[in-house]
Scaffold this motif. Structure first.
Motif, PDB file in Angstrom:
ATOM      1  N   GLU A   6      59.657  33.053  96.130  1.00  0.00           N
ATOM      2  CA  GLU A   6      60.216  31.932  95.377  1.00  0.00           C
ATOM      3  C   GLU A   6      59.282  30.726  95.401  1.00  0.00           C
ATOM      4  O   GLU A   6      58.519  30.537  96.349  1.00  0.00           O
ATOM      5  N   SER A   7      59.383  29.918  94.369  1.00  0.00           N
ATOM      6  CA  SER A   7      58.641  28.660  94.304  1.00  0.00           C
ATOM      7  C   SER A   7      59.380  27.699  93.381  1.00  0.00           C
ATOM      8  O   SER A   7      60.300  28.099  92.663  1.00  0.00           O
ATOM      9  N   GLY A   8      58.979  26.426  93.435  1.00  0.00           N
ATOM     10  CA  GLY A   8      59.542  25.438  92.521  1.00  0.00           C
ATOM     11  C   GLY A   8      60.545  24.488  93.123  1.00  0.00           C
ATOM     12  O   GLY A   8      61.017  23.574  92.449  1.00  0.00           O
ATOM     13  N   GLY A   9      60.889  24.692  94.379  1.00  0.00           N
ATOM     14  CA  GLY A   9      61.822  23.778  95.014  1.00  0.00           C
ATOM     15  C   GLY A   9      61.180  22.433  95.292  1.00  0.00           C
ATOM     16  O   GLY A   9      59.982  22.243  95.135  1.00  0.00           O
ATOM     17  N   GLY A  10      62.013  21.490  95.708  1.00  0.00           N
ATOM     18  CA  GLY A  10      61.511  20.165  96.028  1.00  0.00           C
ATOM     19  C   GLY A  10      62.609  19.140  96.048  1.00  0.00           C
ATOM     20  O   GLY A  10      63.799  19.483  96.032  1.00  0.00           O
ATOM     21  N   LEU A  11      62.210  17.884  96.068  1.00  0.00           N
ATOM     22  CA  LEU A  11      63.143  16.757  96.079  1.00  0.00           C
ATOM     23  C   LEU A  11      63.319  16.252  94.650  1.00  0.00           C
ATOM     24  O   LEU A  11      62.332  15.998  93.949  1.00  0.00           O
ATOM     25  N   VAL A  12      64.569  16.103  94.245  1.00  0.00           N
ATOM     26  CA  VAL A  12      64.865  15.612  92.903  1.00  0.00           C
ATOM     27  C   VAL A  12      66.051  14.659  92.989  1.00  0.00           C
ATOM     28  O   VAL A  12      66.925  14.811  93.853  1.00  0.00           O
ATOM     29  N   GLN A  13      66.071  13.682  92.116  1.00  0.00           N
ATOM     30  CA  GLN A  13      67.171  12.725  92.091  1.00  0.00           C
ATOM     31  C   GLN A  13      68.398  13.329  91.414  1.00  0.00           C
ATOM     32  O   GLN A  13      68.261  14.234  90.563  1.00  0.00           O
ATOM     33  N   PRO A  14      69.573  12.851  91.758  1.00  0.00           N
ATOM     34  CA  PRO A  14      70.780  13.315  91.051  1.00  0.00           C
ATOM     35  C   PRO A  14      70.633  13.145  89.546  1.00  0.00           C
ATOM     36  O   PRO A  14      70.112  12.130  89.074  1.00  0.00           O
ATOM     37  N   GLY A  15      71.058  14.173  88.812  1.00  0.00           N
ATOM     38  CA  GLY A  15      70.907  14.181  87.370  1.00  0.00           C
ATOM     39  C   GLY A  15      69.614  14.783  86.887  1.00  0.00           C
ATOM     40  O   GLY A  15      69.447  15.012  85.677  1.00  0.00           O
ATOM     41  N   GLY A  16      68.717  15.050  87.799  1.00  0.00           N
ATOM     42  CA  GLY A  16      67.418  15.608  87.441  1.00  0.00           C
ATOM     43  C   GLY A  16      67.443  17.114  87.257  1.00  0.00           C
ATOM     44  O   GLY A  16      68.499  17.748  87.337  1.00  0.00           O
ATOM     45  N   ASN A  83      69.717  22.064  85.717  1.00  0.00           N
ATOM     46  CA  ASN A  83      69.840  20.743  85.096  1.00  0.00           C
ATOM     47  C   ASN A  83      71.035  19.999  85.677  1.00  0.00           C
ATOM     48  O   ASN A  83      71.912  20.600  86.309  1.00  0.00           O
ATOM     49  N   SER A  84      71.064  18.708  85.443  1.00  0.00           N
ATOM     50  CA  SER A  84      72.186  17.862  85.910  1.00  0.00           C
ATOM     51  C   SER A  84      72.476  18.120  87.383  1.00  0.00           C
ATOM     52  O   SER A  84      73.635  18.305  87.780  1.00  0.00           O
ATOM     53  N   LEU A  85      71.442  18.098  88.176  1.00  0.00           N
ATOM     54  CA  LEU A  85      71.596  18.423  89.590  1.00  0.00           C
ATOM     55  C   LEU A  85      72.425  17.382  90.321  1.00  0.00           C
ATOM     56  O   LEU A  85      72.366  16.181  90.014  1.00  0.00           O
ATOM     57  N   LYS A  86      73.180  17.874  91.296  1.00  0.00           N
ATOM     58  CA  LYS A  86      74.069  17.038  92.095  1.00  0.00           C
ATOM     59  C   LYS A  86      73.673  17.153  93.565  1.00  0.00           C
ATOM     60  O   LYS A  86      73.082  18.169  93.969  1.00  0.00           O
ATOM     61  N   GLY A 104      63.034  32.162 100.336  1.00  0.00           N
ATOM     62  CA  GLY A 104      63.760  30.994  99.891  1.00  0.00           C
ATOM     63  C   GLY A 104      62.868  29.795  99.588  1.00  0.00           C
ATOM     64  O   GLY A 104      61.742  29.694 100.063  1.00  0.00           O
ATOM     65  N   THR A 105      63.433  28.895  98.782  1.00  0.00           N
ATOM     66  CA  THR A 105      62.775  27.629  98.477  1.00  0.00           C
ATOM     67  C   THR A 105      63.823  26.531  98.561  1.00  0.00           C
ATOM     68  O   THR A 105      64.941  26.682  98.066  1.00  0.00           O
ATOM     69  N   LEU A 106      63.451  25.429  99.204  1.00  0.00           N
ATOM     70  CA  LEU A 106      64.411  24.359  99.476  1.00  0.00           C
ATOM     71  C   LEU A 106      64.502  23.411  98.296  1.00  0.00           C
ATOM     72  O   LEU A 106      63.488  22.903  97.800  1.00  0.00           O
ATOM     73  N   VAL A 107      65.727  23.160  97.865  1.00  0.00           N
ATOM     74  CA  VAL A 107      66.019  22.161  96.843  1.00  0.00           C
ATOM     75  C   VAL A 107      66.834  21.060  97.487  1.00  0.00           C
ATOM     76  O   VAL A 107      67.887  21.328  98.076  1.00  0.00           O
ATOM     77  N   THR A 108      66.347  19.841  97.376  1.00  0.00           N
ATOM     78  CA  THR A 108      67.053  18.685  97.914  1.00  0.00           C
ATOM     79  C   THR A 108      67.336  17.718  96.776  1.00  0.00           C
ATOM     80  O   THR A 108      66.407  17.278  96.080  1.00  0.00           O
ATOM     81  N   VAL A 109      68.612  17.419  96.580  1.00  0.00           N
ATOM     82  CA  VAL A 109      69.019  16.486  95.535  1.00  0.00           C
ATOM     83  C   VAL A 109      69.503  15.212  96.210  1.00  0.00           C
ATOM     84  O   VAL A 109      70.550  15.195  96.853  1.00  0.00           O
ATOM     85  N   SER A 110      68.719  14.167  96.063  1.00  0.00           N
ATOM     86  CA  SER A 110      69.033  12.924  96.769  1.00  0.00           C
ATOM     87  C   SER A 110      68.330  11.764  96.078  1.00  0.00           C
ATOM     88  O   SER A 110      67.241  11.914  95.529  1.00  0.00           O
ATOM     89  N   SER A 111      68.970  10.600  96.161  1.00  0.00           N
ATOM     90  CA  SER A 111      68.341   9.394  95.629  1.00  0.00           C
ATOM     91  C   SER A 111      67.588   8.661  96.722  1.00  0.00           C
ATOM     92  O   SER A 111      66.986   7.618  96.472  1.00  0.00           O
TER      93      SER A 111
END
Length: 111
Positions: A6-16, A83-86, A104-111
């Motif tokens: 897997e790849s492509g995970g990361g930190l993204v803001q809510p709604g991203g 999309n529209s990540l929470k 696995g790949t970690l996805v973090t949705v945070s402002s």
């Protein structure tokens, strides 16, 4: 050697948005259904989305309309467009084929 990476995970803001990829090797990718699962801290692993070898898809209810699973058999890759990540989408996302898991790949949705 059968492998899912897997790849492509990361930190993204809510709604991203993010797009995850899972590169498969060691088996006839086009012949197998593929799935994405996720596991949030302190929670059980849950199914996110599934795609058959023929391209039919289904989703967990909380992901319907926000996530899209797709596959490119020429590239031996399955994707998850999110999309529209929470914040509650924060988790480790895993690619799955029957009896095979990626790391696995970690996805973090945070402002």
């Amino acid at each position: 050697q059968v492998q899912l990476v897997e790849s492509g995970g990361g930190l993204v803001q809510p709604g991203g948005s993010l797009r995850l990829s899972c590169a498969a090797s060691g088996f006839i990718f086009s012949a197998f259904a593929m799935s994405w699962y996720r596991q949030a801290p302190g929670k059980e692993r849950e199914l996110v989305a599934h795609i058959t070898s023929g391209g039919s898809t289904n989703y967990a209810d909380s992901m319907k309309g926000r996530f899209t699973i797709s596959r490119d058999n020429a590239k031996n890759t399955v994707y998850l467009q999110m999309n529209s990540l929470k914040p509650e989408d924060t988790a480790v996302y895993y690619c799955n084929r029957i009896n095979i898991w990626g790391k696995g790949t970690l996805v973090t949705v945070s402002s």
